[in-house]
Design a protein around this motif. Structure first.
Motif, short mmCIF file in Angstrom:
data_model
loop_
_atom_site.label_atom_id
_atom_site.label_comp_id
_atom_site.label_asym_id
_atom_site.label_seq_id
_atom_site.Cartn_x
_atom_site.Cartn_y
_atom_site.Cartn_z
N ARG A 57 -3.18 5.98 2.28
CA ARG A 57 -2.08 5.02 2.30
C ARG A 57 -0.77 5.75 2.52
O ARG A 57 -0.58 6.88 2.06
N ASP B 46 2.52 1.08 1.24
CA ASP B 46 3.10 0.70 -0.04
C ASP B 46 4.58 1.08 -0.03
O ASP B 46 4.98 2.03 0.63
N ARG C 191 2.83 -3.58 0.27
CA ARG C 191 2.48 -3.68 -1.14
C ARG C 191 3.53 -2.94 -1.95
O ARG C 191 4.00 -1.87 -1.54
N ALA D 4 4.32 -0.64 -4.74
CA ALA D 4 3.62 0.33 -5.58
C ALA D 4 4.21 0.41 -6.98
O ALA D 4 3.51 0.72 -7.94
N THR E 275 -2.84 -3.66 -8.59
CA THR E 275 -1.48 -3.87 -8.09
C THR E 275 -0.56 -4.18 -9.26
O THR E 275 -0.98 -4.70 -10.28
#
Length: 290
Positions: free
Chosen positions: A174, A207, A238, A240, A284
């Motif tokens: 990622r 992220d 996303r 993080a 998450t």
């Protein structure tokens, strides 16, 4: 993908959850060891400090961590961690060193692959910058060290070539884009990083880790970047987590205190611990108060 908002305080328990993230078990399903490519859109965002905090936090939990400094010019992580490597990963060019030669033990569970200029090469080779193909080849050789690890953290800094050279790619890898400014220029720089990377690696998950902000301020930073990614890239980011500003830690490091001592119990280290534990557990963060 649904995006939640503020991490729960306290330490998330480790688990070997299957899915995009995961430790050793998750890696077997996703085709690689969990790998975080930590990068920023502009200098000074804190990628080196956050890379060190994430790696040290996971190693402190008994996870085997490989920390790679992708900067082949300065290589600040060795200085940050107080170790003197015999070689840097750029020594792998031309077969002058093996991956084991560039692996520097920091603790029983943390191994550093240092950046910076070559240390074992002849003077002529040391003065010749790596080209993109050489950087990629060296990083592929470094990746063999990851096979025995639970987590790989790569500090790519603010250089796009360092990010692209470090991408393997595999299913458990990622990009962690560091956003350290709520100003339009800082937010635009983070968005530009995400755009440049996904244009070349569209399947790479991204992220956003907000640095030097907490709560609603961090949420606003993330929301602004995510909105741009959704609208113009068709990409859902996303969150993080968020790392608070920590002047005490900064002052301790400037005063020369060893990194583990300076970081121990600091607000930034506690937040980084929460982030990396959620990564390894495949969870998450929640959105309220990021």
């Amino acid at each position: 993908m649904s995006v939640l908002m503020s991490p729960p305080r306290g330490t998330a328990p480790l688990s070997q959850a299957d899915g995009v993230f995961g430790g050793r078990t998750g890696a077997a399903h996703s085709g690689g060891v969990t790998t975080l490519l930590v990068a920023s859109g502009r200098g000074g965002a804190g990628s080196t400090l956050l890379s060190a905090l994430l790696a040290v936090s996971a190693a402190g939990e008994g996870k085997r961590v490989l920390l790679i400094d992708a900067d082949d010019f300065v290589g600040p992580l060795a200085l940050t961690l107080g170790v003197t490597p015999r070689a840097s990963w750029s020594d792998l060019r031309g077969g002058r060193a093996t991956p084991l030669d560039v692996a520097t033990p920091v603790s029983a569970t943390l191994t550093l692959v240092a950046g910076g200029a070559a240390r074992l090469s002849d003077a002529g080779a040391m003065s010749t910058p790596l080209n993109a193909a050489e950087r990629k080849a060296c990083m592929r050789r470094v990746s063999t060290l990851a096979e025995s690890m639970d987590l790989v953290v790569v500090d790519c800094g603010a250089r796009l070539d360092a990010v692209l050279g470090a991408i393997t790619p595999h299913g458990a890898e990622r990009l962690v884009a560091i956003s350290a400014g709520s100003d339009p220029v800082g937010l635009a720089a983070t968005y530009a990083l995400c755009k440049a990377v996904v244009q070349k690696h569209s399947a790479l998950p991204v992220d956003v880790l907000v640095n030097r902000h907490e709560g609603s301020d961090a949420a606003r930073c993330y929301d602004a970047i995510d909105a741009g990614a959704r609208q113009f890239l068709g990409l859902t980011l996303r969150l993080a987590g968020a790392i608070p500003a920590d002047p005490t830690l900064d002052a301790a490091l400037r005063a020369g205190m060893p990194f583990p001592d300076a970081a121990a119990g600091s607000p930034a280290a506690v937040a980084a611990h929460d982030v990396v534990m959620r990564v390894l557990a495949g969870r998450t963060p929640s959105r309220s108060g990021a």
